[in-house]
Design an enzyme around this catalytic site. Structure first.
Site, PDB file in Angstrom:
ATOM      1  NE  ARG A 162       6.336  -6.053   6.698  1.00  0.00           N
ATOM      2  CZ  ARG A 162       6.325  -6.378   7.877  1.00  0.00           C
ATOM      3  NH1 ARG A 162       6.258  -7.702   8.104  1.00  0.00           N
ATOM      4  NH2 ARG A 162       6.151  -5.496   8.604  1.00  0.00           N
ATOM      5  CB  SER A 239       7.162  -0.051   7.280  1.00  0.00           C
ATOM      6  OG  SER A 239       7.124  -0.618   8.793  1.00  0.00           O
ATOM      7  CD  GLU A 338       6.246  -3.000   4.371  1.00  0.00           C
ATOM      8  OE1 GLU A 338       5.145  -2.484   4.496  1.00  0.00           O
ATOM      9  OE2 GLU A 338       7.003  -3.497   5.076  1.00  0.00           O
TER      10      GLU A 338
HETATM   11  N1  EPU Z   1      14.199   3.025  15.284  1.00  0.00           N
HETATM   12  C1  EPU Z   1      15.053   4.005  15.613  1.00  0.00           C
HETATM   13  N2  EPU Z   1      14.392   5.259  15.168  1.00  0.00           N
HETATM   14  C2  EPU Z   1      13.141   5.172  14.618  1.00  0.00           C
HETATM   15  C3  EPU Z   1      12.692   3.853  14.295  1.00  0.00           C
HETATM   16  C4  EPU Z   1      12.891   2.977  14.869  1.00  0.00           C
HETATM   17  O1  EPU Z   1      16.064   4.093  16.272  1.00  0.00           O
HETATM   18  O2  EPU Z   1      12.776   6.185  13.701  1.00  0.00           O
HETATM   19  C5  EPU Z   1      14.707   1.764  15.920  1.00  0.00           C
HETATM   20  C6  EPU Z   1      13.727   1.023  17.271  1.00  0.00           C
HETATM   21  O3  EPU Z   1      14.280   1.787  18.523  1.00  0.00           O
HETATM   22  C7  EPU Z   1      14.136  -0.162  17.124  1.00  0.00           C
HETATM   23  C8  EPU Z   1      14.436  -0.636  15.818  1.00  0.00           C
HETATM   24  O4  EPU Z   1      14.757   0.581  14.984  1.00  0.00           O
HETATM   25  O5  EPU Z   1      15.310  -0.564  17.927  1.00  0.00           O
HETATM   26  C9  EPU Z   1      13.242  -1.278  15.193  1.00  0.00           C
HETATM   27  O6  EPU Z   1      12.002  -0.142  15.306  1.00  0.00           O
HETATM   28  P1  EPU Z   1      10.382  -0.765  15.533  1.00  0.00           P
HETATM   29  O7  EPU Z   1      10.251  -1.715  16.673  1.00  0.00           O
HETATM   30  O8  EPU Z   1       9.736   0.361  15.555  1.00  0.00           O
HETATM   31  O9  EPU Z   1      10.253  -1.703  14.332  1.00  0.00           O
HETATM   32  P2  EPU Z   1      10.488  -1.459  12.817  1.00  0.00           P
HETATM   33  O10 EPU Z   1      11.741  -2.528  12.532  1.00  0.00           O
HETATM   34  O11 EPU Z   1      10.850  -0.027  12.337  1.00  0.00           O
HETATM   35  C10 EPU Z   1       8.944  -3.284  11.926  1.00  0.00           C
HETATM   36  C11 EPU Z   1       7.818  -3.590  10.774  1.00  0.00           C
HETATM   37  C12 EPU Z   1       6.777  -2.775  11.481  1.00  0.00           C
HETATM   38  C13 EPU Z   1       6.157  -3.644  12.729  1.00  0.00           C
HETATM   39  C14 EPU Z   1       7.183  -3.148  13.827  1.00  0.00           C
HETATM   40  C15 EPU Z   1       6.832  -4.121  14.891  1.00  0.00           C
HETATM   41  C16 EPU Z   1       9.136  -3.918   8.636  1.00  0.00           C
HETATM   42  C17 EPU Z   1       9.297  -3.154   7.454  1.00  0.00           C
HETATM   43  N3  EPU Z   1       7.994  -2.949   9.638  1.00  0.00           N
HETATM   44  O12 EPU Z   1       9.124  -1.963  12.115  1.00  0.00           O
HETATM   45  O13 EPU Z   1       5.485  -3.125  10.609  1.00  0.00           O
HETATM   46  O14 EPU Z   1       4.744  -2.915  13.052  1.00  0.00           O
HETATM   47  O15 EPU Z   1       8.613  -3.829  13.162  1.00  0.00           O
HETATM   48  O16 EPU Z   1       7.090  -5.440  14.708  1.00  0.00           O
HETATM   49  O17 EPU Z   1       9.196  -4.986   8.776  1.00  0.00           O
HETATM   50  C18 EPU Z   1       4.381  -2.092   8.641  1.00  0.00           C
HETATM   51  O18 EPU Z   1       4.880  -3.029   7.962  1.00  0.00           O
HETATM   52  O19 EPU Z   1       3.876  -1.148   8.037  1.00  0.00           O
HETATM   53  C19 EPU Z   1       4.940  -1.983   9.834  1.00  0.00           C
HETATM   54  C20 EPU Z   1       4.493  -1.195  10.558  1.00  0.00           C
END
Ligand code: EPU
Length: 352
Positions: A162, A239, A338
């Site tokens: 990012r 995010s 972010e």
């Molecule tokens: N999780 C939870 N509860 C929640 C949300 C997430 O337990 O409410 C857990 C999920 O079960 C999973 C882990 O956290 O084990 C990661 O969650 P997720 O796969 O949804 O991805 P994220 O890390 O929350 C990041 C990016 C997203 C991107 C996704 C998929 C960042 C800040 N965010 O989210 O990017 O779509 O991975 O790669 O790096 C964005 O930047 O706007 C964005 C949506």
């Protein structure tokens, strides 16, 4: 002082904002005269493209520049790759879908990200195991301090998680176009989360055994739609916090206390990335916040605005601080937002 330009439609968080002036850039020929005028009059400016990663004030004492340059140019191709220059104002998701339809691959995992092409390198957009730097070749931009047009190689862009030179040196660059190197041979990356399973289901429903890049793209679209609300239904800016990157020892320590802690290894590093969404969820804040700004019920990392065009920057700050404080009390980690925070005088803050 008059704030005659209503730029509220330019932010996906649906905050009301009136600026001094809005200038839509339709041609590269307009860039130099615009900045000469701004310099002469000593006018602050803010560059806003899709507006999906900004938090706006009620009044903005600045000229807002919207780089609405469109078009796409095939530079050259060989048996394996196409090299495309895409103008900054093209809609990211439309570019992804059109490329996959043409048999040009590498962008599938980045489907449905609300962005314009020109904004994609700024925070090195990334999702489901791919970041834009993986397919980006160079960026053409106007360097505002020296008033020169420059082409930056991928290395020049200094990409990180990012992060990029454009984010580090905010207000110094106006991105005009991005050049991509896309694969002509199918490229499949289904390692993240449920992507492989969902893509397999899509192929099976179509009586196929082999997963195509289009299946991957459809899988990503399905997964995103199930977790991240459409900004038209429920305003948000994706995010809201970055996933924190911590030293391995800290992650190990936390894992002892919280055995279900979600961790991601970082390439070429000993550090570990934690899931901010998980930390917020485990702090009991899923679907909560300070009304009207609440975390989303399906993805706690996304802050949603339940009072479109009535909520303010301060409302966002209230919810943000509650989340930061609560997570810090439980996990001793302070989450970093972010989105880019724009102050009333046009200055920009990246951290809180
Ligand atoms: N999780 C939870 N509860 C929640 C949300 C997430 O337990 O409410 C857990 C999920 O079960 C999973 C882990 O956290 O084990 C990661 O969650 P997720 O796969 O949804 O991805 P994220 O890390 O929350 C990041 C990016 C997203 C991107 C996704 C998929 C960042 C800040 N965010 O989210 O990017 O779509 O991975 O790669 O790096 C964005 O930047 O706007 C964005 C949506």
């Amino acid at each position: 002082m008059t704030f005659s330009a209503d730029i509220s439609p330019l932010n996906t968080m649906a905050l009301t904002c009136h600026a001094k002036e809005l200038v839509c850039l339709h041609s590269i020929d307009d860039v130099l005269p615009l900045f000469e005028r701004l310099n002469q009059n000593n006018m602050p400016f803010v560059i806003v493209s899709n507006g999906s990663n900004i938090i706006l004030p009620k009044t903005l004492d600045a000229t807002v520049i919207s780089p609405t340059l469109t078009g796409q140019n095939m530079l050259f191709e060989d048996d394996d790759f196409v090299h495309l220059e895409v103008m900054a104002g093209e809609v990211w998701h439309d570019f992804v879908v059109a490329s996959v339809e043409k048999g040009w691959y590498g962008l599938e995992n980045l489907a449905l990200i609300p962005s314009w092409v020109g904004a994609s390198p700024v925070q090195n957009i990334g999702a489901y195991g791919v970041q834009v730097e993986d397919v980006l070749e160079s960026v053409t931009a106007f360097h505002i301090p020296t008033m020169t047009f420059q082409t930056l190689s991928k290395a020049d862009c200094q990409f990180g998680y990012r992060d990029s030179i454009f984010k580090q040196q905010v207000g110094k660059w106006l991105i005009l176009s991005v050049t991509f190197k896309l694969h002509k041979k199918p490229l499949i990356n289904t390692k993240y989360g449920d992507v492989a399973k969902t893509a397999r289901e899509i192929a099976t429903a179509d009586n196929r055994h082999i997963i195509t890049p289009k299946d991957t793209m459809q899988a990503i679209i399905q997964i995103r739609q199930s977790k991240i609300p459409d900004v038209k239904d429920l305003p948000n800016c994706g995010s809201f916090f970055k996933n924190p990157i911590v030293k391995k020892a800290i992650a190990t320590d936390l894992k002892h206390q919280f055995p279900n802690l979600v961790t991601f290894a970082m390439p070429h590093s000993d550090d570990v990335k934690l899931a901010a969404g998980w930390l917020i969820d485990q702090s009991g804040l899923k679907g909560k916040g300070v009304f009207p700004i609440l975390t989303h019920i399906n993805q706690a990392l996304v802050l949603t605005n339940h009072a479109p065009f009535s909520a303010s920057q301060q409302d966002i700050k209230n919810a943000m601080q509650l989340i930061q404080d609560t997570v810090e009390q439980k996990f001793s980690i302070r989450l970093e937002p972010e989105p880019v925070w724009i102050e009333a005088d046009g200055s920009i803050r990246q951290t809180h």
